[in-house]
Design an enzyme around this catalytic site. Structure first.
Site, PDB file in Angstrom:
ATOM      1  N   HIS A  89     -16.642  54.486 -22.813  1.00 58.01           N
ATOM      2  CA  HIS A  89     -17.237  53.479 -21.924  1.00 58.01           C
ATOM      3  C   HIS A  89     -18.765  53.459 -21.965  1.00 58.01           C
ATOM      4  O   HIS A  89     -19.402  52.993 -21.019  1.00 58.01           O
ATOM      5  CB  HIS A  89     -16.761  53.668 -20.481  1.00 58.01           C
ATOM      6  CG  HIS A  89     -15.296  53.456 -20.306  1.00 58.01           C
ATOM      7  ND1 HIS A  89     -14.680  52.228 -20.491  1.00 58.01           N
ATOM      8  CD2 HIS A  89     -14.316  54.327 -19.973  1.00 58.01           C
ATOM      9  CE1 HIS A  89     -13.392  52.350 -20.268  1.00 58.01           C
ATOM     10  NE2 HIS A  89     -13.137  53.614 -19.963  1.00 58.01           N
ATOM     11  N   SER A 137      -8.871  53.050 -22.750  1.00 56.02           N
ATOM     12  CA  SER A 137      -9.233  52.802 -21.359  1.00 56.02           C
ATOM     13  C   SER A 137      -9.978  51.480 -21.281  1.00 56.02           C
ATOM     14  O   SER A 137     -10.906  51.246 -22.056  1.00 56.02           O
ATOM     15  CB  SER A 137     -10.117  53.940 -20.840  1.00 56.02           C
ATOM     16  OG  SER A 137     -10.532  53.697 -19.519  1.00 56.02           O
ATOM     17  N   GLU A 164     -14.681  45.459 -21.987  1.00 49.12           N
ATOM     18  CA  GLU A 164     -14.524  46.277 -23.183  1.00 49.12           C
ATOM     19  C   GLU A 164     -13.316  47.172 -23.004  1.00 49.12           C
ATOM     20  O   GLU A 164     -12.712  47.217 -21.952  1.00 49.12           O
ATOM     21  CB  GLU A 164     -15.776  47.134 -23.418  1.00 49.12           C
ATOM     22  CG  GLU A 164     -16.265  47.918 -22.202  1.00 49.12           C
ATOM     23  CD  GLU A 164     -15.595  49.256 -21.972  1.00 49.12           C
ATOM     24  OE1 GLU A 164     -14.930  49.774 -22.898  1.00 49.12           O
ATOM     25  OE2 GLU A 164     -15.741  49.804 -20.877  1.00 49.12           O
TER      26      GLU A 164
END
Length: 201
Positions: A89, A137, A164
């Site tokens: 992330h 994720s 994303e």
């Protein structure tokens, strides 16, 4: 009295108003949720397939409902650019690009490729092959009125805005410590500062 004047009224009322405003803003705060990713789906050229999200309850009981990705996928298509694939992330560490993303009966199925010319992508590839990485994720926010809070505190999420998805270290069955963590929470900083102000007064 000086503090009350500076805050614009009763500090208790001011506090409650700040909390409500923070909860309203939180609907646009980015969250992350982790899902299973099979390492068998990663080829030597960096191509991968898997589910970035599923329509089953996650480790905290939240459920993303079928159709939740329809608008955001159409938006990405209109932009004519691929959904970014990131490392853990981190916006400054892209490692891949999405070639296809569709909803099916199970969830959000993605096909993409790691950008093997990037050092971090090669590291992610080696870590995935070694079994160190075990999950995908998604990074997303929930538009206003995009979810319903149930009596038990869980949510039924009808719409998400996808920013994303990432290769992450922990697989879905170990992801409880990450599920629902906000990637950016300016409202918490604001609340912290307010508490410090109260303490000083």
């Amino acid at each position: 009295r000086i503090a009350w004047a500076l805050w614009g009224g009763d500090p208790g009322e001011r506090w409650a108003r700040r909390i409500l405003e923070s909860e309203e803003r939180m609907s646009t705060t980015m969250e992350t949720k982790d899902f299973t990713f099979k390492m068998d789906d990663l080829t030597d050229e960096g191509y991968f397939t898997g589910y970035a999200s599923t329509f089953t309850p996650d480790s905290v009981g939240d459920t993303i409902l079928p159709g939740a990705f329809k608008r955001t996928l159409n938006s990405w298509m209109a932009k004519n650019r691929p959904i970014p694939v990131l490392w853990q992330h981190k916006a400054d560490e892209p490692i891949g690009a999405t070639m296809a993303a569709t909803e099916d009966d199970r969830g959000l199925r993605v096909e993409g490729q790691l950008l093997m010319g990037l050092q971090r992508a090669r590291e992610a590839f080696e870590a995935a092959k070694a079994g160190v990485l075990g999950g995908l994720s998604i990074g997303f926010s929930i538009p206003r009125d995009g979810a319903t809070r149930m009596d038990d505190g869980t949510r039924e999420i009808r719409e998400v805005k996808l920013y994303e998805y990432s290769f992450v270290t922990f697989p879905a069955n170990e992801a409880a410590i990450f599920t629902g963590i906000k990637a950016a929470q300016p409202e918490l900083t604001e609340i912290r500062d307010l508490l410090f102000d109260i303490k000083r007064e």
